[in-house]
Structure formats: C-alpha cells, structure tokens
Design an enzyme around this catalytic site. Structure first.
Site: not given
Ligand code: ATP
Length: 287
Positions: A11, A137
């Site tokens: 997203k 989310d």
């Molecule tokens: P948001 O936009 O909701 O803030 P994000 O893109 O910033 O999400 P994610 O890619 O979801 O962040 O990852 C954040 C942390 O969550 C990572 O440092 C990772 O170690 C942990 N994590 C746990 N499960 C997952 C997964 N399936 N994919 C990616 N990261 C994950």
C-alpha cells in the site's frame, strides 16, 4: 486442496494526517490508503507434521513468531484447532521497513489463504476483527483498494476509487523506524495538516491533478529533515513529469503519480541517476 498461493499487495498513503496522541501512546490518524500492484507472494501447503514451518527468500527476516505471517497463521490455527501442520513460503518483493505495510499485507493474505485452505468460512469482517489483534494496518490489508483509515488505523470506510494512474516507487537504502518517527512528531499549531477531505473530494470528482495538488503526509515533517534524500527523490519525480510526489507512511519510500506510463518509465531512469542507490519500480493501482 492441499496447497494454495496468494499475492499480497503493498500500500501507499495518498494522504496521512495525525490528529492527536492518545493517552495510551497510540496516535489517532486519518489516512487515505491505496493498494498498488507490487506484491509479496505466499505459498501455503498442508503438512502431516504438526507446527508452522516458515521459509522466506530474505535471510535477514525472522521465520518464527517475530514474523507477522507466523503470528497470523498460529492465531487462526489455534482458534480453529487445526490438526496437522502448515508450511509457508514467503517470497518478499515489497521492500522491508519501507512504509508500504509489507508485514501487514503478508499477515492479511496469510489469513485469507488459511481461510480458503481449511474452509473456515470466515468473511472479510471476521478476518479483519482477528487481524487487528496483530496490527492496526492489517484490517485494511484484508480489505485492500482505496480506503479511509481512521482511529489508530483500524476504522475503515470506503471512499471513491482513486482515478487511474501510474505509480513510480523509489525507496532509498535508509532505515527509518516507524516508532521513532511517530514519537518525534510534534503536533503544535505550526505543523501543516494535509486536507484529507479535500483529497476525498478530488477523488469524487475523478480529478487526478487536483488530488495530486492536495496530497500531504504529516510524517514528512519528521522524516524529510532527517533524510534529505527523500526530498531529492520528490524533486526528481516532479521535474520529470509526476503530477504529485509524496513519502509513504513513515518513509523512506517515495511515490510519484503519473498520468502517462512513458513519463513514469523515464522518471524511473532519472531516479537511477541520483547520487544514492534506490529500489525503483513502476506499477499501477490494485483495485
Ligand atoms: P508499515 O508501512 O506498516 O509501517 P513497513 O513497510 O514500514 O510497515 P514492514 O516491512 O512491515 O514495515 O517491516 C517492519 C519490521 O517488521 C521489519 O523490521 C521486520 O523485521 C518485521 N517483520 C515481521 N514480519 C514481516 C514480514 N512478513 N515482512 C516484512 N517484515 C516483517
């Protein structure tokens, strides 16, 4: 059916406002969420051997309960007393910790796939209710498409679809902690709040240019001063035909909106010329 697969879309936030910090430390937000066609892929296979066995193509990601996929699978398997085991392979393509809800969309898709694989008969609302226990989310990631997200992110309403367009994604190799961005956010009178209602109005009018003119993300006030690369990417996109460009979530991913695929592709090449490395990708909306 012993095996199934599902694509989990990323997203972007077309608009992101923070209204206030609640007494419990959470923030009350108003965000326009939009799914895009950049996917992780999950493949799930039932196994005789009990337990959840998670593998992924990214060696630095956890494959135990610290991974949201593992947690979402065990939530449903425990509640429904599912016998036997489940092997899950997660092919990550969405950049990690990038502001594109990678982990949340994986968890949401894992729940959707388990619901199918074991004929649990849960509808989207019921899956969303379970998903929110693991992350604010996740309900949106079950719903997908264009939505307004309020409360701490869990209150969702559908809004008019975003007009058709092309999206250029650029993620610099910077690490941004969502938690630190929110805690550094100052909600005083001088902070400019994006006009989310104005954006929804532009969507209703199917006016892409007006929408792009009003896009805003209050978290840029924290992340951009700390990481000037974000502003450089935005300027590069705008100088190369984007109708609008914004940071997604707490960053560091930047997206640009284009009304023409060729313009988006040539802006992508310009992003490669920036003096720092970026993951760059051209795509469109996921409905
Ligand atoms: P948001 O936009 O909701 O803030 P994000 O893109 O910033 O999400 P994610 O890619 O979801 O962040 O990852 C954040 C942390 O969550 C990572 O440092 C990772 O170690 C942990 N994590 C746990 N499960 C997952 C997964 N399936 N994919 C990616 N990261 C994950």
């Amino acid at each position: 059916m012993d095996s199934t697969w599902i694509n989990a879309p990323a997203k972007i936030n077309i608009g992101l406002d923070v209204l206030r910090r609640r007494d419990d430390g959470y923030h009350e937000v108003r965000m326009i969420m939009q799914s895009i066609r950049l996917f992780d892929r999950l493949t799930l296979t039932r196994t005789a051997e009990p337990g959840i066995h998670l593998t992924t193509n990214l060696s630095f990601l956890p494959v135990n309960k610290d991974n949201l996929v593992y947690r979402s699978a065990s939530l449903l398997m425990e509640e429904f007393g599912i016998d036997g085991g489940l092997s899950i392979h997660l092919e990550k393509r969405i950049p990690v910790a990038a502001g594109m809800a990678g982990g949340s969309t994986d968890a949401a898709s894992c729940m959707l796939a388990i619901n199918d694989l074991y004929d649990l008969g849960l509808n989207k609302r019921q899956l969303m209710k379970r998903g929110v226990r693991l992350g604010a989310d996740i309900p949106y990631c079950v719903l997908k498409g264009t939505a307004l997200s309020e409360g701490i992110g869990e209150k969702l309403s559908t809004i008019p679809r975003m007009p058709d367009c092309y999206i250029l994604i650029a993620k610099p190799g910077i690490h941004v902690s969502t938690r630190s961005v929110y805690s550094a956010l100052e909600l005083n009178d001088t902070v400019p709040h994006p006009d989310i209602d104005r954006m929804i109005h532009a969507m209703k009018q199917r006016d892409l240019e007006d929408l792009c003119r009003h896009m805003g993300n209050i978290l840029e006030t924290v992340t951009v001063p700390a990481h000037p690369e974000i502003d450089e990417i935005k300027r590069c996109m705008m100088a190369n035909g984007a109708l609008g460009s914004l940071m997604s979530g707490s960053g560091p991913t930047v997206f640009g909106i284009f009304d023409d695929l060729d313009k988006a592709k040539s802006a992508k090449l310009k992003c490669y010329e920036l003096p720092f490395k970026c993951f760059v990708f051209v795509t469109d909306l996921y409905r």
